[in-house]
Design an enzyme around this catalytic site. Structure first.
Site, mmCIF file in Angstrom:
data_model
loop_
_atom_site.group_PDB
_atom_site.id
_atom_site.type_symbol
_atom_site.label_atom_id
_atom_site.label_comp_id
_atom_site.label_asym_id
_atom_site.label_seq_id
_atom_site.Cartn_x
_atom_site.Cartn_y
_atom_site.Cartn_z
ATOM 1 C CG ASN A 299 0.275 9.578 11.366
ATOM 2 O OD1 ASN A 299 0.496 10.677 11.629
ATOM 3 N ND2 ASN A 299 1.057 8.598 11.441
ATOM 4 C CD GLU B 282 6.557 7.601 9.446
ATOM 5 O OE1 GLU B 282 5.843 8.339 9.720
ATOM 6 O OE2 GLU B 282 6.090 6.942 8.241
ATOM 7 N N GLY C 15 -2.100 7.033 6.323
ATOM 8 C CA GLY C 15 -1.180 8.066 6.270
ATOM 9 C C GLY C 15 -1.536 9.114 4.746
ATOM 10 N N GLY C 16 -0.769 8.963 3.836
ATOM 11 C CA GLY C 16 -0.872 9.600 2.646
ATOM 12 C C GLY C 16 -2.207 10.088 2.161
HETATM 13 P P1 13P Z 1 0.588 5.389 4.400
HETATM 14 O O1 13P Z 1 -0.866 5.335 4.420
HETATM 15 O O2 13P Z 1 1.059 6.910 3.749
HETATM 16 O O3 13P Z 1 1.445 4.286 3.949
HETATM 17 O O4 13P Z 1 1.062 5.641 5.945
HETATM 18 C C1 13P Z 1 0.551 4.713 6.905
HETATM 19 C C2 13P Z 1 0.931 5.149 8.271
HETATM 20 O O5 13P Z 1 1.921 5.002 8.518
HETATM 21 C C3 13P Z 1 -0.125 5.631 9.124
HETATM 22 O O6 13P Z 1 0.306 5.841 10.572
#
Ligand code: 13P
Length: 249
Positions: A9, A96, A232-233
């Protein structure tokens, strides 16, 4: 046997250059056999991505969709439109969206139905805040979110949904749930589903999300109820994302 799924993501990050870098890397990369890998960039990059990913195993996802198919909804995007760009997955109810854009359980349900209506695979995101975990309410919160989204669906629809457990306190914080903490909640989600239908619960694909990276992925993915990751990151770096995919094999 549940096929592992790794989804990246990108949130509101990325660029056409990054799309092309993923296309190049994954065109020559050897992935473990029998895993699904999905990249979920912001909407404007979907068209570039479907071209760049043509000779790769990468599938395409979107970050949200409007519950309506079309109409006077300025700024919104429908599932039908996503289908035109070869999108196969869509995130629904990411924390989010719930926190920053006040998406309610009812709206999450409507988006889920809209995705299923057009044949997109929804990745339903659920997870508790730190306050809720500290108050011992993790399972209540997670099962409320799962229940609101799934209780009114037909069994055949429930089968088409992927659930991502993303503890809010682990998202973007570098603080990952321990494999034991993640496994506990995922097992709880599966056993909740087993209350409807045991074989459906066995087939239900569950992803973990929240600071998953190349170093911790293998241990998380080794848990019996964790079938993949929502990253995510670490999904913004080709090497890290590729390494996570390797851990899923
Ligand atoms: P991170 O991997 O940056 O913590 O984000 C997770 C996320 O929200 C994926 O949808």
């Amino acid at each position: 046997m549940r096929t592992p799924l790794i989804a990246g993501n990108w949130k509101m990050n990325g660029s056409t250059a990054l799309i092309n870098a993923f296309g190049d890397t994954f065109a020559t990369a050897t992935l473990p056999a029998n895993i699904d890998v999905v990249v979920i960039p912001p909407f404007p990059y979907l068209d570039a991505a479907r071209h760049a990913f043509q000779n790769t195993p990468l599938q395409l996802g979107a970050q949200t969709l409007n519950p309506q198919h079309s109409g006077a909804h300025t700024g919104e995007i429908s599932g039908r439109m996503l289908k035109e760009f070869d999108v196969t997955y869509v995130l629904v109810g990411h924390s989010e969206r719930r926190q920053l854009y006040q998406e309610t359980d009812a709206q999450v349900f409507n988006r889920l139905v809209a995705a299923l209506d057009v044949g997109l695979t929804p990745i339903l995101c659920v997870g508790e805040t730190l306050e809720e975990r500290d108050a011992g309410r993790t399972m209540d919160v997670v099962l409320r979110q799962v229940g609101h989204a799934m209780a009114r669906l037909e069994p055949v629809q429930r089968l088409q949904i992927v659930i991502a457990y993303e503890p809010v306190w682990a998202i973007g914080t570098g603080r990952t749930a321990t494999p034991k903490q993640a496994q506990e909640v995922m097992a709880g989600i599966r056993s909740y589903q087993a209350g409807f239908d045991v074989s459906l619960a066995e087939q239900l694909k569950l992803l973990y999300g929240g600071s998953m990276n190349a170093s911790n992925a293998a241990e998380l993915l080794a848990q019996p109820d964790i079938d993949g990751g929502l990253v995510g990151g670490a999904s913004l770096k080709t090497d890290d994302f590729y390494a996570i995919c390797q851990s899923a094999g």
